[in-house]
Each structure stands twice: as structure tokens, then as C-alpha cells.
Write a protein that holds these residues in place. Structure first.
Motif, PDB file in Angstrom:
ATOM      1  N   THR A  60       0.817  -1.218   0.000  1.00  0.00           N
ATOM      2  CA  THR A  60       0.000   0.000   0.000  1.00  0.00           C
ATOM      3  C   THR A  60       0.850   1.268   0.000  1.00  0.00           C
ATOM      4  O   THR A  60       0.448   2.284  -0.568  1.00  0.00           O
ATOM      5  N   GLU A  61       1.994   1.202   0.624  1.00  0.00           N
ATOM      6  CA  GLU A  61       2.841   2.382   0.665  1.00  0.00           C
ATOM      7  C   GLU A  61       3.545   2.575  -0.675  1.00  0.00           C
ATOM      8  O   GLU A  61       3.920   1.615  -1.344  1.00  0.00           O
ATOM      9  N   SER A 104       6.487   3.729  -1.331  1.00  0.00           N
ATOM     10  CA  SER A 104       7.882   3.284  -1.363  1.00  0.00           C
ATOM     11  C   SER A 104       7.962   1.783  -1.606  1.00  0.00           C
ATOM     12  O   SER A 104       8.799   1.302  -2.379  1.00  0.00           O
ATOM     13  N   TYR A 105       7.055   1.035  -0.947  1.00  0.00           N
ATOM     14  CA  TYR A 105       7.034  -0.409  -1.170  1.00  0.00           C
ATOM     15  C   TYR A 105       6.681  -0.715  -2.619  1.00  0.00           C
ATOM     16  O   TYR A 105       7.263  -1.603  -3.242  1.00  0.00           O
ATOM     17  N   ASN A 155      14.501  -0.398   3.596  1.00  0.00           N
ATOM     18  CA  ASN A 155      13.251  -1.051   3.977  1.00  0.00           C
ATOM     19  C   ASN A 155      13.351  -1.739   5.341  1.00  0.00           C
ATOM     20  O   ASN A 155      12.557  -2.610   5.640  1.00  0.00           O
TER      21      ASN A 155
END
Length: 545
Positions: free
Chosen positions: A477-478, A480-481, A520
Motif C-alpha cells: 500500500t505504501e 515506497s514499497y 526497507n
């Protein structure tokens, strides 16, 4: 300094005083009971004129033992000496104890002889008239009674048939120049080199029969025979035992004497309780897989192959196992060694959990950061193998990658292969990377060990198509991910490219994955399975050994 004998005392004492002593002694205590001697010594005391009598005697005969040596005399000790002398003269059955005291005969008197030996003051003033001492057959124990050696004038000494032990005081016999008869037979003295000494030459062999002091020729012969026969037998037995240990149970030997990578059927049999069915975890026509515990407590997995291979094939098998046993990395299943018998050959590896990456993806639905950690461990191990062991090939299927107890990914299938297969290894990693990201439907469509169909299908898609196939269970959802996942998909496509020019190097892959992992590093969600023992701790370097 030695003192005089009781005979000289009795001869020089005044007749009135002497007869008074004898009357008191003989009237107060029966001479046949050894207890009376102790009572007399305890109850009787010297008369008032005893000192004057002793002084008079010494003036008349200065050679008396109690007159020589020291200016101060122990009158009480000398008086006790006269009492014991009177008793001992009668116990020895001397015909006239008043006029002479020629011998001490206490043979066959086991209850009396130790008592008189305990009176040290008597032997200190040993009567000069005593020429013979016989204490044989009294079962006396302990060391040689050196008190007897104060009687330097004796001609005969018999201590045979006793249980005396220890060393014979050879030097103590030097003052006994008149000694012509000595019998120490049937005792337990310590063996000594008496036959080489002047002491032994004074007497003959009969003085030492079964005394323990002389070398028993029969016993010596027996020892020689036992040594000549027993020692070679012992050496042969030890060689056989050592040979059996070396060839059958080397794990019992000290670690320095073991061949670390070579196992024997006996070791495997002991580790698996005789290849019991309880330890059989997998079976086919060609291979049986056992779990076991080595003697040092190491848990192992034993892959036992029942196929028959040629001698050349076995040689290659051993050479390959030697190479694989040298591999040491936290993301590799460690090969401990190999074994061969007439009926099988085996590879012994460390015991690992049975959970594969494929099972982990299906069961726990891990998030992206967990999958990234698995990929980071795999690519780190690939770099180690490329740098240290380029001849080792490996399988990167999700069905063959296992987990250690602390949830580190482990490459479990590897072999010595083509050193120039880097392109193929990178392609395998690309397939693994895509499988870790895409949903199970895509993977199931191209199931099986052959990845050819999957690779051709992936090559026919573009990045936008692949983004539609991302596994929804990752819950990316983020932003960056999501960007990291898109970069990973792009990297996976580059890894499976046919052209060498378009395929990234392993160094580029490692650096790309390391940057993503470093950015991460967050705590895992409580709703997902956690990884124990995170070894990165904010660092991007992976230990190679």
C-alpha cells in the motif's frame, strides 16, 4: 648409645636390693600373663636407693649400656627395663634367669611377642648376654622391627614365618658384626637387589626363602613369559581396536585423529538407531532419507542412495562431496560428509526444517519486506559461491529453498557443475524473484521443474502487464514499497533476458537488492510471521564465511 644388659644389672646390683626387686615382681604378678608386665610397669616404682645402686654399678663397670652416652640417666626407664627383663627371661624359658640371660625365645607366641617388641626402652638397654633372638611364626605385621638391631652382640636372629613388609634395613645390620644366622623367610618384604650387596654374601639363600626380598626366579620367569607373550598380544589387540575405530567408528577417536568428512556405515547405523523405521523420513526406489544424531549431538539428514555406480562414478562422487563439504555460508545447507558401503552411498548434511519457501509463501502470506529479506539472503549466498566456489551450481526453486531454525533461507540443492554458468544462475534468480512477487495463479499455470514455459511467458509481457499480476497478499500500500516491487519486477525481467548484454551482473543485482533492503529495514507486522535473529541490523554486507 647402647646400654648394658639385664644380666649385668642383676650381677652388679646389691644382693639385698636385687632379691627385693625379684621378690616383689614374682609375688605381685604371674609371669605367664602378658598383662602383668603392663601392670608392673604401671604400678611399681624405683626404690629410694635405686640411684645410688646404679651409680655404684657404673663405677664398677662403666661399659654397662645405661652408664654410657649421656650424663643424665632416666632412672625410671632403667627400672622398667629390669622389670621387662625379668619377665622376658622367664617367658623365653631360660634355665637360670638370675645368672644368665642368653636368649629371647618367643616363637609361636603371637599374643606376647608384639608386647615385648613395643617396649623400646628394653631394646635400648639390651642385655649383653643375649646372643639369640627368635620371634618366628608370630604373624607379626608392619615393617621390620628395627628395635632388635640395638642388640648388636647377637649371633642369631629369626623373624621367619611372619607378615612383615616394606624394605629390609640393610644398613642397620652393619653394627651386628657377630651375626652369623639370619632367617627372614616367609615374609612380605619389598623386592630388592640383595644378591648384589655385601649383606647378602654374609648369609645364604635359605635366609630369604619366600621373603619377598629376593627375586623369585619362578615368578620372574612367569613375568618374563607374560611380558614376552602378553605385550605382543596387547599390542596386536590395540592395533586391531585402533584399526576398527579408524575404519568403523572414527567418531569415537579424538577430533584431531578423525577424517572430518568421511563417515562409515557403522557411524550412520549408530546415528539412526540401526536405520530404524522411526528415523526414516523419506523413501523411494533409489533413495532413502533418514534423520539421525551423531555421537557429538549434531542432528543430521542422511540421503542414502541405493543405486549401483561404477568405480569412476564413485570417485567423482567423492571428489564432489569433498568440494561441497568445504562450503560454509549461513544461507547454505551444510554438507558434513559422505559414506559408501557395498550396498549404498550417502550424503550427510545438517538437519533443517522441512518448511520450504513455497510452503511459506502459501501459508503465511508474508509481506514484501519479509520476502525481500529472503531474496537478500539468497543473492548474498550466490555472491559467495561466485567468488569462492564458481564451480558449484545450485537450484533456486521455491520448492527446494528451505528455512533454518532462525528463518534464514537455505539453498539445499547444489552440485559441482559448469564454472561458466553465471548467465544461467542469474536467470534462475530472475525466475525466483518473479515467483516471490507474482500471485500463485501465474506460478501454478507453469508448474513443474521446467521453467522454460514460465520464462517464455514472462518474456512476452511488459512491465505494466506484470504489475497486474502482483500477489495481493503482500498488501503493498505504501508508495515506497510499491516502487520497490516495480523495480524488482524490472530486475527480474532483465535477469531472464536471452541477451547477455541486457542481463545484469550478480554484483549489480546484489547492490540493487542491498539498497532496497537498507531502505526497507522496519519492524515486521504483528499480523505476520516474524523472522528471528535478524542478522543484518542495518548493514548491507553479507558474511561469506
Amino acid at each position: 648409645m647402647r646400654k648394658s644388659s639385664v644380666f649385668m644389672i642383676m650381677a652388679t646390683l646389691s644382693s639385698t636390693c636385687y632379691y627385693l626387686f625379684v621378690t616383689i615382681i614374682l609375688s605381685l604378678c604371674p609371669i605367664t600373663l602378658c598383662a602383668t608386665v603392663v601392670e608392673d610397669l604401671k604400678n611399681l616404682h624405683p626404690p629410694l636407693d635405686f640411684n645410688t645402686t646404679i651409680m655404684t654399678n657404673c663405677l664398677k663397670n662403666p661399659s654397662l649400656r645405661y652408664c654410657m652416652g649421656s650424663s643424665s640417666m632416666d632412672l625410671d626407664e632403667i627400672f622398667k627395663f629390669t622389670i621387662v627383663a625379668s619377665h622376658l627371661c622367664n617367658e623365653s624359658k631360660n634355665p637360670n634367669c638370675v645368672e644368665s640371660f642368653p636368649k629371647i625365645d618367643l616363637r609361636n607366641r603371637p599374643y606376647i611377642a608384639p608386647l615385648y617388641l613395643s617396649f623400646g626402652f628394653f631394646w635400648k638397654y639390651c642385655p649383653l648376654t643375649i646372643l639369640s633372638i627368635d620371634l618366628s611364626n608370630n604373624f607379626m605385621k608392619g615393617t621390620f622391627p628395627i628395635e632388635l638391631l640395638h642388640c648388636t652382640q647377637i649371633h642369631s636372629l629369626d623373624l621367619s614365618i611372619n607378615e612383615l613388609s616394606g624394605e629390609i634395613p640393610i644398613k642397620g645390620f652393619s653394627p651386628l658384626t657377630n651375626l652369623t644366622f639370619l632367617n627372614l623367610s616367609y615374609n612380605c618384604f619389598s623386592e630388592s637387589e640383595l644378591f648384589d650387596s655385601q649383606f647378602f654374601r654374609r648369609f645364604n639363600y635359605s635366609s630369604f626363602i619366600h621373603s619377598g626380598a629376593l627375586l623369585d626366579h619362578q615368578r620372574f620367569t612367569l613375568k618374563v613369559v607374560v611380558l614376552l607373550v602378553g605385550f605382543p598380544v596387547f599390542v596386536i589387540f590395540m592395533v586391531i581396536c585402533l584399526g576398527w575405530l579408524c575404519f568403523h567408528r572414527p567418531d569415537i577417536l579424538p577430533r584431531k585423529l578423525r577424517r572430518s568428512s568421511r563417515f562409515t556405515p557403522a557411524i550412520l547405523k549408530a546415528a539412526t538407531c540401526g536405520f530404524s523405521s522411526e528415523n526414516l523420513v523419506g523413501k523411494s526406489d533409489v533413495v532413502h532419507i533418514y534423520k539421525g544424531v551423531l555421537r557429538d549431538g549434531t542432528r543430521v539428514k542422511i540421503e542414502m542412495y541405493l543405486d549401483d555406480i561404477s568405480r569412476d562414478g564413485y570417485r567423482k562422487f567423492v571428489e564432489e562431496c569433498k568440494v561441497l563439504s568445504e562450503l560454509h555460508h549461513k544461507n547454505l545447507v551444510r554438507v558434513l560428509g559422505w559414506c559408501r558401503s557395498r550396498t549404498f552411498r550417502a550424503i550427510i548434511t545438517e538437519w533443517t526444517k522441512e518448511e520450504t519457501v513455497e510452503m511459506w509463501l502459501s501459508g503465511s502470506s508474508p509481506p514484501w519486506n519479509h520476502r525481500l529479506k529472503v531474496l537478500m539472503g539468497i543473492v548474498g549466498c550466490m555472491r559467495y559461491l561466485q567468488q569462492e566456489w564458481p564451480q558449484v551450481d545450485y537450484d533456486l526453486n521455491t520448492s527446494s529453498l528451505l528455512f533454518s531454525d532462525n528463518m534464514e533461507p537455505l539453498i539445499s540443492r547444489f552440485k559441482v557443475g559448469d564454472q561458466n554458468s553465471n548467465r544461467r544462475k542469474i536467470c534462475k534468480f530472475g525466475v525466483l524473484l518473479l515467483e516471490m512477487i507474482l500471485n500463485k495463479g501465474v506460478q501454478a499455470e507453469f508448474g513443474g521443474s521446467d521453467n522454460g514455459g514460465f520464462i517464455r511467458y514472462m518474456r512476452s509481457l511488459n512491465l505494466a502487464d506484470l504489475q497486474q499480476m502482483i500477489d495481493e497478499k503482500m498488501e503493498v500500500t505504501e508508495a515506497s514499497y510499491y516502487n520497490q516491487v516495480k523495480q524488482a519486477l524490472s530486475l527480474g525481467l532483465m535477469c531472464i533476458e536471452q541477451s547477455n548484454c541486457d542481463q545484469p551482473s550478480l554484483a549489480v543485482i546484489f547492490n540493487t537488492m542491498a539498497r532496497a533492503y537498507k531502505s526497507n529495514l522496519v519492524l515486521p507486522s504483528a499480523n505476520h510471521r516474524t523472522f528471528h535473529g535478524d542478522r543484518f541490523k542495518g548493514h548491507v554486507l553479507v558474511q561469506s564465511r
